[in-house]
Design a protein around this motif. Structure first.
Motif, PDB file in Angstrom:
ATOM      1  N   UNK A 161      -0.266   3.917  -3.327  1.00  0.00           N
ATOM      2  CA  UNK A 161       0.910   4.687  -2.937  1.00  0.00           C
ATOM      3  C   UNK A 161       1.315   4.375  -1.504  1.00  0.00           C
ATOM      4  N   UNK A 162       0.332   4.218  -0.639  1.00  0.00           N
ATOM      5  CA  UNK A 162       0.617   3.892   0.768  1.00  0.00           C
ATOM      6  C   UNK A 162       1.347   2.556   0.886  1.00  0.00           C
ATOM      7  N   UNK A 163       0.900   1.549   0.109  1.00  0.00           N
ATOM      8  CA  UNK A 163       1.564   0.247   0.133  1.00  0.00           C
ATOM      9  C   UNK A 163       2.972   0.329  -0.456  1.00  0.00           C
ATOM     10  N   UNK A 164       3.132   1.124  -1.500  1.00  0.00           N
ATOM     11  CA  UNK A 164       4.467   1.292  -2.086  1.00  0.00           C
ATOM     12  C   UNK A 164       5.414   1.986  -1.110  1.00  0.00           C
ATOM     13  N   UNK A 165       4.897   2.950  -0.370  1.00  0.00           N
ATOM     14  CA  UNK A 165       5.710   3.617   0.653  1.00  0.00           C
ATOM     15  C   UNK A 165       6.097   2.644   1.767  1.00  0.00           C
ATOM     16  N   UNK A 187       6.647  -9.004   4.761  1.00  0.00           N
ATOM     17  CA  UNK A 187       6.088  -7.671   4.570  1.00  0.00           C
ATOM     18  C   UNK A 187       5.929  -7.355   3.090  1.00  0.00           C
ATOM     19  N   UNK A 188       6.905  -7.741   2.286  1.00  0.00           N
ATOM     20  CA  UNK A 188       6.849  -7.480   0.847  1.00  0.00           C
ATOM     21  C   UNK A 188       5.742  -8.295   0.185  1.00  0.00           C
ATOM     22  N   UNK A 192       2.695  -6.605  -1.739  1.00  0.00           N
ATOM     23  CA  UNK A 192       2.526  -6.905  -3.172  1.00  0.00           C
ATOM     24  C   UNK A 192       1.118  -7.424  -3.458  1.00  0.00           C
ATOM     25  N   UNK A 193       0.594  -8.290  -2.580  1.00  0.00           N
ATOM     26  CA  UNK A 193      -0.751  -8.834  -2.782  1.00  0.00           C
ATOM     27  C   UNK A 193      -1.796  -7.724  -2.684  1.00  0.00           C
ATOM     28  N   UNK A 194      -1.631  -6.836  -1.704  1.00  0.00           N
ATOM     29  CA  UNK A 194      -2.575  -5.731  -1.548  1.00  0.00           C
ATOM     30  C   UNK A 194      -2.531  -4.800  -2.751  1.00  0.00           C
ATOM     31  N   UNK A 195      -1.334  -4.549  -3.274  1.00  0.00           N
ATOM     32  CA  UNK A 195      -1.196  -3.685  -4.448  1.00  0.00           C
ATOM     33  C   UNK A 195      -1.900  -4.295  -5.649  1.00  0.00           C
TER      34      UNK A 195
END
Length: 285
Positions: A161-165, A187-188, A192-195
């Motif tokens: 959720x933090x990455x999506x925010x 940044x995207x 995306x990789x972290x997600x």
């Protein structure tokens, strides 16, 4: 499979093996990965572990060095004088004799036969006494069945959720022209990789929670091995012996008065020792 180094490098970078399809970059977005409909042949968790190694973010285990059968404890002991790791070798003047010894200029050395027998004697302390193995099984099952898988899952969801925010804020900054399109793409791509990695970890947590539901077979097999740990050690090849040593002692021995001593023992083994000696008062948290 025969292939060149470049082809192999490309293959182990290919996300299709873990069930992901590559979406080529466009004018507005960077290269992206989406869930495929095919059956993956490796887990996402393994795929990302490999990528971390390739990118230098994670170390791999070193090459195993051949160890003589007479020196199973080589590399597992500290020198009592200089605290360096003891090595071991065959005697040059007495064929058939082996010693654990320090490196020059330190002259510390011990008979491998004496130290090996001392370790086998130490190992027998951890064989569960009759009736105690069942108590150990109850404690292990109780601990694992009550493991906080839910808390781990919630932490994973919160991180996603933090990455999506973060992505949402990045898009807002782009629309407000506070950042340019190239910065947004970077940044995207990072988010995306972290997600993707977090989602892979989340799947692993769910699988562990599912596997923890039925422990009887695994625990029973493990307990049978523990009941015969001293015999298994004697019959094992050199790699088997070293695996047993490493699983019991997370830290190296220090030799004192021709005997090995250490304060650190694997928690599960320590639990067996406490049960054997009637020292168990409460369950670990």
């Amino acid at each position: 499979m025969k292939c060149s180094r470049n082809s192999f490098w490309t293959s182990i970078r290919n996300s299709v093996y873990c069930g992901k399809i590559i979406i080529p970059p466009s004018e507005d977005t960077e290269l992206n990965l989406v869930e495929g409909i095919h059956q993956p042949i490796i887990s996402e968790d393994l795929f990302w572990d490999v990528q971390d190694v390739l990118n230098g973010k994670k170390k791999i285990q070193g090459v195993k060095i051949a160890t003589p059968l007479n020196l199973p404890l080589r590399g597992f002991m500290y020198c009592p004088e200089c605290k360096r790791t003891l090595t071991g070798s065959a005697s040059k003047g007495r064929p058939g004799y082996y010693y654990y010894h320090c490196k020059s200029p330190c002259r510390v050395r011990f008979s491998a036969d004496v130290i090996n027998k001392e370790f086998e004697s130490e190992l027998r302390r951890f064989v569960p006494k009759p009736g105690r193995a069942e108590l150990f099984k109850q404690i292990v099952c109780d601990i694992i069945n009550n493991k906080t898988f839910e808390a781990d899952k919630n932490r994973g969801i919160a991180a996603i959720t933090e990455q999506q925010n973060l992505l949402t804020r990045s898009r807002t900054l782009l629309l407000q022209e506070d950042i340019d399109i190239s910065d947004y793409k970077i940044m995207k791509a990072n988010a995306d990789e972290k997600i993707l990695k977090l989602e892979a970890e989340l799947k692993k947590i769910k699988n562990e929670a599912s596997n923890a539901m039925d422990l009887n077979d695994l625990v029973n097999k493990t307990l049978e091995n523990l009941k015969n740990i001293d015999k298994l050690y004697k019959m094992a090849d050199i790699e088997g012996k070293r695996r047993i040593i490493g699983s019991i002692y997370p830290e190296k021995w220090t030799i004192k008065e021709n005997k090995g001593r250490t304060d650190k023992v694997n928690f599960a083994v320590l639990l067996i020792y406490q049960i054997n000696n009637g020292l168990w008062h409460k369950k670990p948290e």
